[in-house]
Design a protein around this motif. Structure first.
Motif, short mmCIF file in Angstrom:
data_model
loop_
_atom_site.label_atom_id
_atom_site.label_comp_id
_atom_site.label_asym_id
_atom_site.label_seq_id
_atom_site.Cartn_x
_atom_site.Cartn_y
_atom_site.Cartn_z
N LEU A 317 5.54 -62.28 -3.91
CA LEU A 317 6.11 -61.85 -2.63
C LEU A 317 6.99 -60.64 -2.88
O LEU A 317 8.13 -60.75 -3.31
N ARG A 318 6.45 -59.49 -2.60
CA ARG A 318 7.10 -58.23 -2.92
C ARG A 318 8.37 -58.03 -2.09
O ARG A 318 8.38 -58.22 -0.88
N GLY A 319 9.47 -57.66 -2.77
CA GLY A 319 10.72 -57.37 -2.07
C GLY A 319 11.38 -58.61 -1.49
O GLY A 319 12.20 -58.50 -0.57
N PHE A 320 11.09 -59.79 -2.04
CA PHE A 320 11.64 -61.02 -1.48
C PHE A 320 13.16 -61.05 -1.53
O PHE A 320 13.80 -61.70 -0.69
N TRP A 350 23.39 -60.00 -6.78
CA TRP A 350 22.28 -59.62 -5.91
C TRP A 350 21.91 -58.16 -6.10
O TRP A 350 20.74 -57.78 -6.03
N ALA A 351 22.93 -57.32 -6.36
CA ALA A 351 22.67 -55.89 -6.56
C ALA A 351 21.71 -55.66 -7.72
O ALA A 351 20.97 -54.67 -7.73
N GLY A 355 18.47 -53.31 -7.33
CA GLY A 355 18.23 -52.19 -8.23
C GLY A 355 16.86 -52.24 -8.88
O GLY A 355 16.35 -51.22 -9.35
N GLY A 356 16.25 -53.42 -8.94
CA GLY A 356 14.94 -53.55 -9.54
C GLY A 356 13.80 -53.51 -8.56
O GLY A 356 12.65 -53.73 -8.93
N LEU A 357 14.10 -53.23 -7.28
CA LEU A 357 13.05 -53.16 -6.27
C LEU A 357 12.07 -52.02 -6.54
O LEU A 357 12.45 -50.97 -7.08
N ASP A 358 10.85 -52.24 -6.12
CA ASP A 358 9.85 -51.17 -6.12
C ASP A 358 10.42 -49.99 -5.34
O ASP A 358 10.98 -50.17 -4.26
N GLN A 359 10.24 -48.79 -5.86
CA GLN A 359 10.83 -47.61 -5.21
C GLN A 359 10.24 -47.33 -3.83
O GLN A 359 10.82 -46.56 -3.07
N THR A 360 9.11 -47.96 -3.51
CA THR A 360 8.60 -47.78 -2.15
C THR A 360 9.49 -48.52 -1.15
O THR A 360 9.47 -48.21 0.03
N GLY A 364 16.23 -50.37 0.42
CA GLY A 364 17.02 -51.38 -0.27
C GLY A 364 17.48 -50.90 -1.62
O GLY A 364 18.64 -51.12 -2.02
N ALA A 365 16.59 -50.22 -2.34
CA ALA A 365 16.92 -49.77 -3.69
C ALA A 365 18.01 -48.71 -3.69
O ALA A 365 18.80 -48.62 -4.65
N ARG A 366 18.11 -47.93 -2.62
CA ARG A 366 19.04 -46.80 -2.61
C ARG A 366 20.51 -47.22 -2.60
O ARG A 366 21.38 -46.42 -2.99
N ILE A 367 20.82 -48.44 -2.19
CA ILE A 367 22.22 -48.84 -2.11
C ILE A 367 22.68 -49.65 -3.32
O ILE A 367 23.87 -49.95 -3.45
#
Length: 436
Positions: A317-320, A350-351, A355-360, A364-367
């Motif tokens: 589940l991507r980005g869960f 949680w951060a 930080g490990g989220l897919d860059q697409t 979410g990844a930017r914060i």
């Protein structure tokens, strides 16, 4: 001599709106644009007190349940056509660009499973032609996505356009929300979900933590809509039923290092709140709210975090991990807004996932990095004793995210929590009913 044509443009807007080339509602200070961006609003001439009109997005429960508070988010006013004219080019060309951006790139940021692709790429934008609030929402997030990757010269145009599209959509959304049915439930739910990404994508002068609190409220609002419309959503074009069926990753999939970090959080909770008698304050909720004792509340949040670590480790589940606020619950969000130190420590962990989220999943990844640094600084400045006691946990977060923590590394400390005493309790099912 040809007579000069009169113009209808006002010269009474605030200084920021003039600089941003966006239409000012002239109802400040602060005006809605400055409120949304957390910017200092200054007028060249004194302004009269703002009229008592409704300039906020309010999400209310369909059944008027008094235990669910409405969510209000300030929004700007303006005209997309005027923005496009200020930068050159008709609004229609901009809208073609934004729809192309959505259907080729931006939609990927909201795909959790492969079956989401045909829904988000084709069906949702086609359905949005019948619901103007969703169409404007797609335009808004696509515009902000372009601004995220555009150079400094061009980003302002897309940020301003994104704000105006969101303004249009939120007005219409409120009207449809009171008329939710089997036909429009999935569209309303998707608007509320994407609204979180919109708020995390708008450049602001406010702190990342303040921005996060607003986004968490929106997540809780989206969760409320999802729960109220669940029978319709499960039978809609949105592949939510498939998503739910694939939940349930084993905690054994979590790497040993991360499991130890989660066990450390539980040990801290037991040490600080294990003997708690009084229920935790959840921000002034009145009758009808089930009281949750603070040890149970933090345990629920840690269990939700563990679920996120497990699902991210499985990768089905991507980005869960973006579902964590809903798993943790609304009272936990209230603690974050009050800068509760242990709640902030949990958010710090949680951060790592953000930080490990897919860059697409750019919104979410930017914060992640800014959030980790800001929370760490807040703990060090406001709770120096606790930051020493929790140094092991905080250093672990920074190491996992590749951030420097030289000041903490130089300190000699003893947390009083031996790793031999950490236990990893069985994951409870308290959060299984949450649906992203």
């Amino acid at each position: 001599m040809q007579k000069r044509r009169s113009h209808k443009k006002s010269r009474n807007g605030c200084q920021n709106c003039k600089k941003w080339h966006t239409k000012c509602d002239e109802q400040g200070p602060p005006c809605n644009n400055c409120t949304l961006r957390k910017a200092k609003c200054v007028y060249n001439h004194p302004k009269a007190e703002a009229l008592s009109n409704n300039n906020s997005l309010t999400i209310r429960p369909r059944n008027r349940d008094t235990t669910i508070s409405p969510i209000s988010v300030e929004r700007p006013r303006g005209d997309v056509g005027a923005i496009c004219a200020a930068y050159g080019g008709p609004s229609r060309l901009l809208e073609l660009e934004l729809m192309h951006q959505w259907s080729t790139v931006t939609y990927k940021a909201f795909c959790g499973i492969p079956e989401d692709v045909p829904y988000l790429q084709g069906l949702l934008p086609r359905t949005a032609l019948e619901y103007d609030f969703m169409l404007n929402c797609i335009m808004a997030i696509s515009s902000l996505h372009i601004a995220h990757t555009a150079g400094e010269t061009n980003s302002a145009k897309y940020v301003n356009a994104g704000l105006e599209y969101y303004n249009r959509g939120s007005s219409s959304f409120r009207t449809y929300l009171g008329k939710m049915n089997a036909e429009n439930a999935h569209v309303l739910y998707m608007f509320s979900a994407i609204a979180t990404a919109v708020h995390l994508s708008i450049p602001k002068c406010a702190s990342t933590l303040d921005l996060l609190v607003v986004a968490l409220d929106l997540v809780n609002g989206s969760t409320s809509i999802g729960m109220m419309a669940m029978p319709w959503l499960l039978n809609s074009a949105l592949p939510l039923r498939l998503f739910i069926s694939r939940m349930g990753a084993s905690k054994d999939l979590i790497d040993v290092d991360s499991r130890a970090a989660l066990a450390r959080l539980r040990a801290i909770n037991d040490l600080r709140h294990g003997a708690t008698v009084e229920p935790v304050s959840d921000g002034g909720e009145t009758d009808g709210v089930i009281e949750i004792r603070d040890h149970e509340l933090y345990e629920m949040a840690i269990n939700g975090l563990e679920t996120c670590y497990a699902e991210e480790a499985r990768g089905l589940l991507r980005g869960f991990c973006t579902a964590f606020p809903g798993l943790a619950g609304k009272p936990f969000t209230s603690l974050i807004s009050k800068s509760d130190p242990f709640a902030l420590l949990i958010v710090l962990h949680w951060a790592v996932l953000l930080g490990g989220l897919d860059q697409t999943i750019w919104w979410g990844a930017r914060i992640a990095e800014k959030l980790a640094l800001e929370v760490s600084d807040l703990l060090k400045m406001s709770h120096p004793d606790l930051s020493l006691e929790w140094a092991d946990a905080m250093v672990w977060v920074h190491d996992r995210m590749g951030l420097s923590w030289s000041q903490v590394r130089e300190l000699s400390y003893s947390s009083g929590l031996s790793s031999d005493s950490w236990e990893e309790p069985t994951l409870t099912q308290e959060s299984e009913s949450f649906l992203i």
